[in-house]
Design an enzyme around this catalytic site. Structure first.
Site, PDB file in Angstrom:
ATOM      1  N   HIS A 151       9.896 -40.179  54.493  1.00 50.56           N
ATOM      2  CA  HIS A 151      11.276 -39.740  54.242  1.00 50.56           C
ATOM      3  C   HIS A 151      11.452 -38.215  54.204  1.00 50.56           C
ATOM      4  O   HIS A 151      11.882 -37.621  53.235  1.00 50.56           O
ATOM      5  CB  HIS A 151      11.932 -40.444  53.045  1.00 50.56           C
ATOM      6  CG  HIS A 151      11.219 -40.407  51.725  1.00 50.56           C
ATOM      7  ND1 HIS A 151      10.730 -39.278  51.162  1.00 50.56           N
ATOM      8  CD2 HIS A 151      10.959 -41.400  50.844  1.00 50.56           C
ATOM      9  CE1 HIS A 151      10.199 -39.563  49.998  1.00 50.56           C
ATOM     10  NE2 HIS A 151      10.308 -40.837  49.783  1.00 50.56           N
TER      11      HIS A 151
ATOM     12  N   HIS B 292       6.843 -49.614  40.166  1.00 46.58           N
ATOM     13  CA  HIS B 292       7.841 -48.784  40.853  1.00 46.58           C
ATOM     14  C   HIS B 292       8.478 -49.605  41.967  1.00 46.58           C
ATOM     15  O   HIS B 292       7.773 -50.278  42.719  1.00 46.58           O
ATOM     16  CB  HIS B 292       7.123 -47.553  41.409  1.00 46.58           C
ATOM     17  CG  HIS B 292       7.977 -46.558  42.128  1.00 46.58           C
ATOM     18  ND1 HIS B 292       9.317 -46.354  41.866  1.00 46.58           N
ATOM     19  CD2 HIS B 292       7.660 -45.663  43.106  1.00 46.58           C
ATOM     20  CE1 HIS B 292       9.770 -45.389  42.646  1.00 46.58           C
ATOM     21  NE2 HIS B 292       8.794 -44.965  43.416  1.00 46.58           N
TER      22      HIS B 292
ATOM     23  N   GLU C 132      10.173 -48.535  44.654  1.00 45.61           N
ATOM     24  CA  GLU C 132      10.289 -47.996  46.013  1.00 45.61           C
ATOM     25  C   GLU C 132       9.462 -48.869  46.966  1.00 45.61           C
ATOM     26  O   GLU C 132       8.386 -49.348  46.618  1.00 45.61           O
ATOM     27  CB  GLU C 132       9.866 -46.521  46.068  1.00 45.61           C
ATOM     28  CG  GLU C 132      10.338 -45.858  47.357  1.00 45.61           C
ATOM     29  CD  GLU C 132      10.339 -44.325  47.331  1.00 45.61           C
ATOM     30  OE1 GLU C 132       9.844 -43.732  46.357  1.00 45.61           O
ATOM     31  OE2 GLU C 132      10.849 -43.724  48.313  1.00 45.61           O
TER      32      GLU C 132
ATOM     33  N   ASP D 100       7.473 -48.700  49.409  1.00 53.39           N
ATOM     34  CA  ASP D 100       6.060 -48.550  49.784  1.00 53.39           C
ATOM     35  C   ASP D 100       5.145 -49.247  48.771  1.00 53.39           C
ATOM     36  O   ASP D 100       3.978 -49.491  49.050  1.00 53.39           O
ATOM     37  CB  ASP D 100       5.671 -47.073  49.967  1.00 53.39           C
ATOM     38  CG  ASP D 100       6.099 -46.169  48.834  1.00 53.39           C
ATOM     39  OD1 ASP D 100       7.109 -46.476  48.160  1.00 53.39           O
ATOM     40  OD2 ASP D 100       5.430 -45.145  48.616  1.00 53.39           O
TER      41      ASP D 100
ATOM     42  N   HIS E 239       9.011 -40.686  39.761  1.00 51.36           N
ATOM     43  CA  HIS E 239      10.126 -39.872  40.220  1.00 51.36           C
ATOM     44  C   HIS E 239      11.423 -40.674  40.412  1.00 51.36           C
ATOM     45  O   HIS E 239      12.409 -40.142  40.918  1.00 51.36           O
ATOM     46  CB  HIS E 239       9.762 -39.170  41.549  1.00 51.36           C
ATOM     47  CG  HIS E 239       9.613 -40.117  42.721  1.00 51.36           C
ATOM     48  ND1 HIS E 239      10.310 -39.924  43.879  1.00 51.36           N
ATOM     49  CD2 HIS E 239       8.916 -41.252  42.895  1.00 51.36           C
ATOM     50  CE1 HIS E 239      10.007 -40.894  44.744  1.00 51.36           C
ATOM     51  NE2 HIS E 239       9.158 -41.700  44.153  1.00 51.36           N
TER      52      HIS E 239
ATOM     53  N   ASP F  23       3.226 -43.242  41.514  1.00 48.50           N
ATOM     54  CA  ASP F  23       3.271 -42.075  42.397  1.00 48.50           C
ATOM     55  C   ASP F  23       2.655 -40.831  41.749  1.00 48.50           C
ATOM     56  O   ASP F  23       2.118 -39.963  42.443  1.00 48.50           O
ATOM     57  CB  ASP F  23       4.720 -41.759  42.785  1.00 48.50           C
ATOM     58  CG  ASP F  23       5.268 -42.703  43.849  1.00 48.50           C
ATOM     59  OD1 ASP F  23       4.502 -43.145  44.713  1.00 48.50           O
ATOM     60  OD2 ASP F  23       6.475 -42.998  43.788  1.00 48.50           O
TER      61      ASP F  23
ATOM     62  N   TYR G  97       2.210 -32.683  47.332  1.00 47.65           N
ATOM     63  CA  TYR G  97       2.865 -33.874  46.774  1.00 47.65           C
ATOM     64  C   TYR G  97       3.735 -33.489  45.576  1.00 47.65           C
ATOM     65  O   TYR G  97       4.895 -33.893  45.469  1.00 47.65           O
ATOM     66  CB  TYR G  97       1.801 -34.902  46.371  1.00 47.65           C
ATOM     67  CG  TYR G  97       2.383 -36.263  46.098  1.00 47.65           C
ATOM     68  CD1 TYR G  97       2.541 -37.188  47.109  1.00 47.65           C
ATOM     69  CD2 TYR G  97       2.811 -36.600  44.822  1.00 47.65           C
ATOM     70  CE1 TYR G  97       3.106 -38.426  46.867  1.00 47.65           C
ATOM     71  CE2 TYR G  97       3.370 -37.832  44.564  1.00 47.65           C
ATOM     72  CZ  TYR G  97       3.515 -38.744  45.595  1.00 47.65           C
ATOM     73  OH  TYR G  97       4.078 -39.961  45.336  1.00 47.65           O
TER      74      TYR G  97
ATOM     75  N   HIS H 125      -1.005 -43.396  45.708  1.00 44.05           N
ATOM     76  CA  HIS H 125      -1.243 -42.755  47.009  1.00 44.05           C
ATOM     77  C   HIS H 125      -2.492 -41.886  46.900  1.00 44.05           C
ATOM     78  O   HIS H 125      -2.643 -41.135  45.921  1.00 44.05           O
ATOM     79  CB  HIS H 125      -0.080 -41.840  47.415  1.00 44.05           C
ATOM     80  CG  HIS H 125       1.214 -42.560  47.645  1.00 44.05           C
ATOM     81  ND1 HIS H 125       1.426 -43.410  48.702  1.00 44.05           N
ATOM     82  CD2 HIS H 125       2.377 -42.545  46.945  1.00 44.05           C
ATOM     83  CE1 HIS H 125       2.662 -43.890  48.654  1.00 44.05           C
ATOM     84  NE2 HIS H 125       3.260 -43.384  47.582  1.00 44.05           N
TER      85      HIS H 125
END
Ligand code: FEO
Length: 402
Positions: free
Chosen positions: A28, A82, A84, A86, A148, A167, A195, A228
């Site tokens: 993104h 989370h 999101e 991914d 985040h 994250d 990051y 990640h």
């Protein structure tokens, strides 16, 4: 039975069962030059618990890694740290296939998952300080709101001392190594700072608050397992301390000069500004936006003390590449910067004024009004550019700070 994809043991009861995305280059709008990983973790106790998942395209890889240690049908519990995609994107398929007994998320996580998947899954919610025994594995939970996303959460496995930090403390880095201590230090430092600069910088006040809260939770953190990049097992608190430093955004004598150019005039001005900065003792980073991605600009700004922006005027506006990066910088809210603007123009020259207004809105301390040059800079106007650089350098903190 052998599997192409294997689980990797990271502590007595925990296996990494994630996926490596060697090909990703755009997350993104973040340039992921070295790909990424989507980390998922399997906790093997009397019951089997899965922590987070992967993008749907990588579900097969994840399940193959799970199958290398246990039949995926044995997954009893799923902790979703989370929402999101991914990390959550495979959940509908996993839940439909294996019907786990419990799906656990933060209260905001349960809402966000429902808003993503419009499902009828009964998500059990946990808050900061809650503990749960999941078949012999005891977990604690820490809500990490806005680190985040509003739903972000950490889970902590007692006994093994593993903090599943989602994250936070991660990096976009595809490697065959699973632990940070196996990766070259300059590489992981660069990717971890990139990051933070691109995902967490604007939440630095909340990072400070969460890090201040952590000791009171009494967690014996021996491994930090982000979602990640590599896992922190050797001195895991070094990344926590690094976050504390980045969150402070203490200014240094480094100045980032970003610019783009139409007919080289603004580029020549940028070089003269850079000479003035160097003459004033600043550490200069001249970043032509024709060849610098916005996410690399933010990485350079993470430990800077100054931001100088150059743009030609085009169609009465800021040049588009410069406007793109300014929008991005504004959203990530770097603090404690001094700065200035400059640019060449033909007949209207709005860009520099517009840049000054944006820099002021971003609370950059301007050393002087923006410097405009008509068409091509003369020797006198280049001297003014050098002088602008010296003025910025003069407002930087006197000593380099760590
Ligand atoms: Fe890696 Fe916020 O997702």
């Amino acid at each position: 039975m052998s599997h192409a994809f294997e689980a990797i043991k990271i502590s007595e009861h925990v296996y990494w069962v994630g996926a490596i995305d060697w090909e990703l280059r755009n997350f993104h709008g973040y340039l992921t030059k070295r790909g990424t990983t989507y980390n998922a973790f399997l906790v093997l106790a009397d019951e089997v618990t899965l922590i987070d998942s992967v993008k749907p395209a990588f579900l097969g890889e994840m399940l193959a890694r799970v199958a290398s240690v246990v039949d995926p049908a044995q997954i009893s519990n799923i902790i979703s740290n989370h929402a999101e995609m991914d990390h959550s994107g495979s959940l509908p398929e996993l839940i439909a296939r294996y019907r786990p007994n419990r799906v656990i998320a933060s209260p905001m996580g349960a809402k966000a998952l429902a808003a993503h998947f419009h499902w009828d899954v009964d998500v059990e919610t946990v808050k900061t300080g809650d503990t749960l025994d999941l078949g012999g594995a005891r977990f604690g939970f820490v809500e990490a709101r806005m680190l985040h996303w509003p739903d972000s959460m950490f889970a902590y496995l007692e006994g093994d001392g593993v903090l599943f930090s989602n994250d936070a403390f991660g990096m976009h880095l595809a490697t065959s190594e699973r632990f940070t201590d196996q990766v070259e230090e300059t590489l992981w430092r660069r990717e971890a700072s990139k990051y933070y600069a691109n995902i967490l910088l604007h939440f630095s006040p909340l990072v400070k608050r969460l890090l201040a809260q952590l000791p009171s939770l009494g967690l014996d953190i021996r491994v930090i397992a982000p979602d990640h990049g590599p896992i922190w097992r050797k001195d895991p608190m070094q990344i926590v301390e690094q976050y504390s430093t980045w969150a402070q955004q203490r200014p240094t004598r480094k100045v980032v000069v970003i610019y783009d150019t139409m007919w080289r005039s603004t580029a020549v001005m940028a070089q003269a500004v850079g000479e003035g900065l160097a003459a004033g003792g600043a550490e200069v980073r001249l970043l032509p936006l024709a060849g610098t991605h916005r996410s690399d600009v933010l990485t350079e700004l993470l430990d800077a003390g100054g931001l100088v922006v150059g743009s030609p005027t085009m169609n009465n506006q800021i040049y588009p590449t410069v406007a793109d990066v300014m929008t991005y910088i504004k959203g990530l809210k770097p603090q404690n910067l001094v700065g200035a603007s400059f640019g060449s123009y033909g007949w209207s020259g709005e860009a520099v004024k517009l840049l000054d207004a944006q820099l002021q809105e971003m609370k950059v301390d301007l050393v002087a009004p923006g410097l405009r040059v008509s068409y091509v800079p003369s020797p006198e106007s280049l001297a003014s550019c050098r002088d602008l650089g010296r003025k910025v350098a003069a407002k930087l903190p006197k000593q380099l700070q760590a």
